[in-house]
Design a protein around this motif. Structure first.
Motif, PDB file in Angstrom:
ATOM      1  N   THR A 129      29.705  47.796  35.342  1.00  0.00           N
ATOM      2  CA  THR A 129      28.388  47.185  36.017  1.00  0.00           C
ATOM      3  C   THR A 129      29.309  46.424  37.797  1.00  0.00           C
ATOM      4  O   THR A 129      28.098  46.134  38.656  1.00  0.00           O
ATOM      5  N   GLY A 130      30.551  46.297  37.901  1.00  0.00           N
ATOM      6  CA  GLY A 130      31.371  45.830  38.555  1.00  0.00           C
ATOM      7  C   GLY A 130      31.437  44.847  39.788  1.00  0.00           C
ATOM      8  O   GLY A 130      32.506  44.452  40.088  1.00  0.00           O
ATOM      9  N   ASP A 131      31.130  43.960  38.170  1.00  0.00           N
ATOM     10  CA  ASP A 131      31.884  42.846  37.822  1.00  0.00           C
ATOM     11  C   ASP A 131      33.646  43.042  37.668  1.00  0.00           C
ATOM     12  O   ASP A 131      33.817  44.085  37.186  1.00  0.00           O
ATOM     13  N   LEU A 132      34.041  41.870  38.434  1.00  0.00           N
ATOM     14  CA  LEU A 132      35.942  41.985  37.808  1.00  0.00           C
ATOM     15  C   LEU A 132      36.129  41.105  37.393  1.00  0.00           C
ATOM     16  O   LEU A 132      35.742  40.065  36.733  1.00  0.00           O
ATOM     17  N   VAL A 133      37.026  41.502  36.330  1.00  0.00           N
ATOM     18  CA  VAL A 133      38.137  40.962  34.796  1.00  0.00           C
ATOM     19  C   VAL A 133      39.343  39.822  35.600  1.00  0.00           C
ATOM     20  O   VAL A 133      40.128  41.733  36.545  1.00  0.00           O
ATOM     21  N   LEU A 134      39.763  39.464  35.398  1.00  0.00           N
ATOM     22  CA  LEU A 134      40.947  38.382  35.760  1.00  0.00           C
ATOM     23  C   LEU A 134      41.358  37.809  34.747  1.00  0.00           C
ATOM     24  O   LEU A 134      41.026  36.962  33.853  1.00  0.00           O
ATOM     25  N   VAL A 135      42.897  38.320  34.770  1.00  0.00           N
ATOM     26  CA  VAL A 135      43.847  37.199  34.014  1.00  0.00           C
ATOM     27  C   VAL A 135      44.726  36.372  34.788  1.00  0.00           C
ATOM     28  O   VAL A 135      45.065  36.633  35.798  1.00  0.00           O
ATOM     29  N   ASP A 136      44.822  35.210  34.583  1.00  0.00           N
ATOM     30  CA  ASP A 136      44.889  33.659  35.106  1.00  0.00           C
ATOM     31  C   ASP A 136      45.981  33.042  34.190  1.00  0.00           C
ATOM     32  O   ASP A 136      45.661  32.532  32.963  1.00  0.00           O
ATOM     33  N   ALA A 137      47.188  32.905  34.479  1.00  0.00           N
ATOM     34  CA  ALA A 137      48.561  32.686  33.778  1.00  0.00           C
ATOM     35  C   ALA A 137      48.118  31.439  33.202  1.00  0.00           C
ATOM     36  O   ALA A 137      48.912  30.866  32.301  1.00  0.00           O
ATOM     37  N   GLY A 138      47.911  30.239  34.639  1.00  0.00           N
ATOM     38  CA  GLY A 138      47.879  28.858  34.930  1.00  0.00           C
ATOM     39  C   GLY A 138      46.989  28.624  33.673  1.00  0.00           C
ATOM     40  O   GLY A 138      46.428  27.596  33.508  1.00  0.00           O
ATOM     41  N   LEU A 139      45.559  29.412  33.871  1.00  0.00           N
ATOM     42  CA  LEU A 139      44.567  28.876  33.116  1.00  0.00           C
ATOM     43  C   LEU A 139      44.653  29.242  31.854  1.00  0.00           C
ATOM     44  O   LEU A 139      44.011  28.859  30.966  1.00  0.00           O
ATOM     45  N   ALA A 140      45.271  30.524  31.417  1.00  0.00           N
ATOM     46  CA  ALA A 140      45.652  30.841  29.871  1.00  0.00           C
ATOM     47  C   ALA A 140      44.463  31.226  29.631  1.00  0.00           C
ATOM     48  O   ALA A 140      43.514  31.395  28.444  1.00  0.00           O
ATOM     49  N   ALA A 141      43.356  31.838  30.533  1.00  0.00           N
ATOM     50  CA  ALA A 141      42.494  32.492  30.633  1.00  0.00           C
ATOM     51  C   ALA A 141      42.313  34.104  30.877  1.00  0.00           C
ATOM     52  O   ALA A 141      42.783  34.455  31.640  1.00  0.00           O
ATOM     53  N   VAL A 142      40.809  34.380  30.263  1.00  0.00           N
ATOM     54  CA  VAL A 142      39.962  36.190  31.067  1.00  0.00           C
ATOM     55  C   VAL A 142      38.746  35.311  31.675  1.00  0.00           C
ATOM     56  O   VAL A 142      38.617  34.342  31.192  1.00  0.00           O
ATOM     57  N   LEU A 143      39.321  35.661  33.197  1.00  0.00           N
ATOM     58  CA  LEU A 143      37.636  35.254  33.761  1.00  0.00           C
ATOM     59  C   LEU A 143      37.380  36.462  34.372  1.00  0.00           C
ATOM     60  O   LEU A 143      37.197  37.560  34.393  1.00  0.00           O
ATOM     61  N   ARG A 144      35.700  35.952  34.534  1.00  0.00           N
ATOM     62  CA  ARG A 144      34.857  37.327  35.163  1.00  0.00           C
ATOM     63  C   ARG A 144      34.173  36.458  36.301  1.00  0.00           C
ATOM     64  O   ARG A 144      34.283  35.820  36.639  1.00  0.00           O
ATOM     65  N   VAL A 145      34.701  37.995  37.292  1.00  0.00           N
ATOM     66  CA  VAL A 145      34.195  37.691  38.752  1.00  0.00           C
ATOM     67  C   VAL A 145      32.922  38.069  39.415  1.00  0.00           C
ATOM     68  O   VAL A 145      32.846  39.617  39.139  1.00  0.00           O
ATOM     69  N   ASP A 146      32.106  37.431  39.572  1.00  0.00           N
ATOM     70  CA  ASP A 146      30.543  37.939  40.466  1.00  0.00           C
ATOM     71  C   ASP A 146      31.698  38.779  41.849  1.00  0.00           C
ATOM     72  O   ASP A 146      31.830  38.048  42.756  1.00  0.00           O
ATOM     73  N   PRO A 147      30.794  39.846  41.056  1.00  0.00           N
ATOM     74  CA  PRO A 147      31.662  41.299  43.503  1.00  0.00           C
ATOM     75  C   PRO A 147      31.055  40.606  44.839  1.00  0.00           C
ATOM     76  O   PRO A 147      31.299  40.539  45.661  1.00  0.00           O
ATOM     77  N   VAL A 148      29.565  39.721  44.301  1.00  0.00           N
ATOM     78  CA  VAL A 148      28.882  38.823  45.548  1.00  0.00           C
ATOM     79  C   VAL A 148      29.280  37.932  45.606  1.00  0.00           C
ATOM     80  O   VAL A 148      29.209  38.091  46.731  1.00  0.00           O
ATOM     81  N   THR A 149      29.164  37.019  44.448  1.00  0.00           N
ATOM     82  CA  THR A 149      29.174  36.192  44.962  1.00  0.00           C
ATOM     83  C   THR A 149      30.550  35.097  44.777  1.00  0.00           C
ATOM     84  O   THR A 149      30.384  34.361  45.624  1.00  0.00           O
ATOM     85  N   GLY A 150      31.262  35.896  44.072  1.00  0.00           N
ATOM     86  CA  GLY A 150      32.749  35.232  43.866  1.00  0.00           C
ATOM     87  C   GLY A 150      32.878  34.463  43.008  1.00  0.00           C
ATOM     88  O   GLY A 150      33.401  33.793  42.541  1.00  0.00           O
TER      89      GLY A 150
END
Length: 797
Positions: free
Chosen positions: A145-166
């Motif tokens: 879809t163009g969305d970004l997915v990232l892992v954050d070790a500090g949050l122990a989480a998987v996040l999705r980031v909107d590529p337009v709004t952030g």
């Protein structure tokens, strides 16, 4: 400094500090492919046109690498194009538009880089985009879809980031989705849209539902057959859907293929699988459209890009820095060097430093130059290479420099006579006969017929009189045809009669005056007849009078200025009289030119790479500290503290500590490793000659070096890895000690100390502390009594 793929593996930020310069250094020639040399190649991605994007986390730049010739150009860098400066880029993903998205590990933000202009803009984090604040983003990919997915070790989480709004939303964490708890290191998106995550604690691959956040095990010790994952970190996907995992541990580093259905694991490439040079420290992996794999490794060679055959596991180097072992000077003045890491021979322009590979790396036929060491040129112009001590028979190999072809001149099956055990150096007599020294069980000088390869003993325990050879490692022929032999164990230079084999000491502690040798390695002759001798442990070049044996130091940390000598290996003399020294160590130029009068040193075509902790604990460190302790306090965000102490240590003169007060001389790094040798923190102080902020950061204590007691570092601004104080104190037994104090004060902008160190030590049963010096010193203690072990507090002694 240290590759910041470490947090990708272990979920803790490293504590190195990076200063992004406006220039990335000159285009240097000691590389496969032209262009700037990598310092720390931290990640790699493949663009649609096949070009590779490599992240250099230390220089804070991105480089585009040509997939055919390995040439490198900077995409653009801080100071050369508009936009947000990088702090410490560590991971890169490529959007369908061709733009690049980069994780900045130091600023905890996502940066978008224009794929054409290199201009940068803040995509998410630091006030841009709503949602949970990024804590330690370490792995990144792009969904269909163009969305970004990232892992954050500090949050122990998987996040999705909107590529337009952030904007950031949680896909999976402790409260979102069912399944195993997350300790994520990297992420990749499958064709189905499912997310694959590497988990450093579970030593597993997890599949995460992109909608619900539910997690299931894809592969671990109980799921799927094959070698167990030990330290999975970065991921890539093959076109067929198989998963590729970089698995790093104290047992070695490998590419592992994982079946996405069964979880079965097979080794694609490691030290025992596939041919070609072995990577020293892998950081990133990507897949080319052809199906070939590209891997980046750092830092010991300054950053290397490998191409790996996905079927055989064979490895070839696409782009790298040369690390020479042997060096010879051609009649025209150009230099010929051998490189045991690249198993190659190259010609280096003496003045231009232009480099051309001549043999190896796919050039020429014949045996590979695995374990290539010292070299010498025959009168014909062919190069003789001493090969010994590795997985190939000890041999002398002849290299035709016009074709690159390699033939064995003499080994255990070529030529008759006594067998060589470990060839250390090679020379040529005036008549053309080849002379080698063997430094293993044989401890002998051999003469080799240059036509047949037949071997005869010139001097050993049964041939010739005089002191017995103990570890002959270097050899040269003087103007009178005598043989000059460097013996490392005897710490001496001997003269050997080429006819009788008789041996006499030319220079050692009892023969000749001047500073003594510690571990002499190679010898060459000046036009005057004086001898030049390198010393690995003293990091020095000596001049020896051939008549008296008197010794003077030509160049070392106290003689001459310029880049530090680190384990100077081979030595040669140019027609001008200048001295050439090679080094295969990562913290020194590959080739150094030394003024024979002043001892001043100039690097030939090789910048000094940054300094940091090795991937695994140093194998030989000064121990014997009867007391040691480590305290990590992270209960107050922005006020984190770390204290490391090693006290009541062994006898230690100041000379063993290096000299961190001298610019370009010594950096120091506090390295922390858990109970299986995994590095969890790296606090680097490389500020020799600097001020903090107006007074010298380092000062000597107890006298003038090297006769004082030690050194003290003080920086109230905590700019380098959050370190505020460091004490190195030598002395008599029980008096030496090492102290490191570091902390953050976020209210005053002091945030250089890594966070998450305590969390990374929650499961360990011991912690190994090492203070590593850029000059080669190492001090250590292992703490086995755990006093407190929580996610924000760790205390041990």
């Amino acid at each position: 400094m240290t590759p910041v793929k470490i947090p990708r593996r272990f979920g803790v930020t490293t504590a190195s500090i990076v200063v992004a310069a406006c220039l990335w250094g000159p285009s240097v020639a000691f590389a496969q492919g032209a262009g700037p040399v990598f310092n720390i190649a931290a990640d790699v991605a493949v663009e649609d046109d096949g070009n590779l994007i490599v992240v250099d986390s230390d220089r804070a730049v991105l480089a585009r690498v040509d997939p055919v010739d390995g040439n490198r150009v900077v995409v653009r860098e801080a100071g050369l194009c508009p936009g947000l400066p990088y702090g410490r880029p560590t991971d890169v993903a490529i959007e369908s538009s061709g733009d690049l998205v980069v994780i900045d590990h130091q600023q905890d933000i996502l940066v978008r880089v224009d794929g054409t202009s290199g201009d940068r803009s803040l995509l998410s984090g630091a006030g841009t985009g709503a949602g949970p604040a990024l804590a330690t983003p370490i792995g990144l990919d792009v969904e269909a879809t163009g969305d970004l997915v990232l892992v954050d070790a500090g949050l122990a989480a998987v996040l999705r980031v909107d590529p337009v709004t952030g904007d950031r939303t949680v896909v999976a964490d402790a409260g979102t989705g069912a399944g195993p708890a997350l300790n994520p290191i990297d992420i990749a998106v499958e064709a189905s849209g499912a997310l694959i995550v590497t988990d450093s604690v579970l030593k597993a691959l997890l599949r995460v539902d992109p909608v619900t956040g539910d997690r299931s095990i894809v592969s671990d010790a109980g799921t799927g057959a094959g070698p167990a994952l030990v330290g999975p970190f970065q991921l890539a996907l093959e076109p067929g859907g198989d998963l590729l995992v970089l698995d790093g541990s104290v047992h070695g580093e490998a590419i592992v293929r994982v079946d996405p259905v069964t979880g079965d694991r097979t080794i694609v490439s490691d030290a025992a699988t596939g041919a070609g040079p072995i990577w020293p420290w892998v950081n990133g992996i990507a897949v080319e459209s052809s199906g070939d794999l590209v891997v980046v490794a750092a830092p010991t060679l300054g950053g290397v890009v490998y191409r790996v055959d996905p079927v055989t596991g064979d490895r070839v180097i696409l782009s790298r820095a040369l690390r020479p072992t042997g060096i010879a000077v051609e009649s025209g003045g150009d230099l010929v060097v051998a490189d045991s890491f690249a198993t190659a021979v190259a010609r280096v322009g003496a003045q231009t430093a232009d480099l051309d590979y001549l043999s190896g790396v796919g050039l020429g036929s014949g045996p590979e130059l695995v374990g290539a060491g010292q070299v010498v040129l025959e009168a014909s112009g062919d190069l003789l290479v001493a090969v010994g001590g590795f997985s190939v028979p000890d041999a002398v190999v002849r290299v035709d420099l016009s074709t690159g072809d390699r033939t064995v001149l003499s080994d255990d099956v070529t030529g008759a006579g006594p067998i060589m055990d470990q060839v250390s150096d090679v020379a040529v007599e005036a008549a053309g006969d080849v002379i080698v020294v063997d430094s293993s069980n044989v401890d002998a000088v051999f003469r080799i017929d240059p036509g047949t390869g037949d071997r005869t003993i010139v001097s050993d325990a049964g041939t010739g009189s005089g002191p017995l050879l103990s570890s002959p490692v270097g050899i040269a022929v003087d103007g009178g045809a005598d043989l000059l032999v460097v013996d490392s164990n005897l710490r001496a230079v001997l003269r050997v009669d080429p006819a009788t084999g008789d041996r006499t000491v030319l220079s050692d502690d009892s023969t000749g005056t001047g500073p003594g040798f510690d571990r002499p390695r190679d010898v060459a002759l000046e036009a005057s007849g004086d001898l030049l001798v390198t010393d690995l442990d003293l990091d020095a070049v000596f001049r020896v009078d051939p008549v008296t044996g008197d010794r003077t130091i030509v160049s070392d940390a106290s003689h001459g200025v310029g880049p530090v000598l680190a384990h100077p290996f081979a030595v040669a003399v140019e027609a001008s009289g200048d001295i050439l020294v090679s080094s295969n160590q990562p913290d020194a130029p590959g080739l150094t030119r030394i003024d024979p009068v002043t001892g001043d040193r100039t690097a030939i075509a090789k910048e000094l790479p940054s300094f940091g902790c090795p991937a695994a604990p140093m194998p030989s460190c000064t121990s014997g500290f009867s007391k040691a302790a480590l305290t990590v306090l992270e209960t107050k965000p922005g006020k984190e503290r770390l204290i490391a102490k090693l006290t009541k240590g062994p006898a230690m003169p100041q000379s063993e500590l290096g000299d961190p007060t001298v610019a370009g001389c010594t950096g120091l790094a506090l390295c922390l490793y858990d109970d299986v040798g995994v590095r969890v923190a790296d606090l680097v102080v490389a500020r020799a000659g600097e001020t903090c902020p107006t007074a010298p950061c380092w000062r000597s204590t107890g006298g003038v070096p090297p006769a004082g007691k030690g050194y003290k570092y003080s920086d109230k601004q905590a700019a380098a890895a959050g370190v505020t104080k460091m004490l190195l104190k030598g002395g008599t037994p029980g008096k030496s000690k090492v102290l490191v104090k570091a902390g953050n004060d976020a209210a005053n902008g002091e945030t250089a100390l890594a966070t998450g160190i305590a969390a990374s030590l929650t499961g360990t049963t011991s912690v190994q502390m090492q203070l590593v010096s850029e000059a080669g010193a190492c001090f250590e203690a292992t703490l086995t009594e755990i006093k407190k072990q929580e996610s924000v507090v760790f205390k041990a002694k």
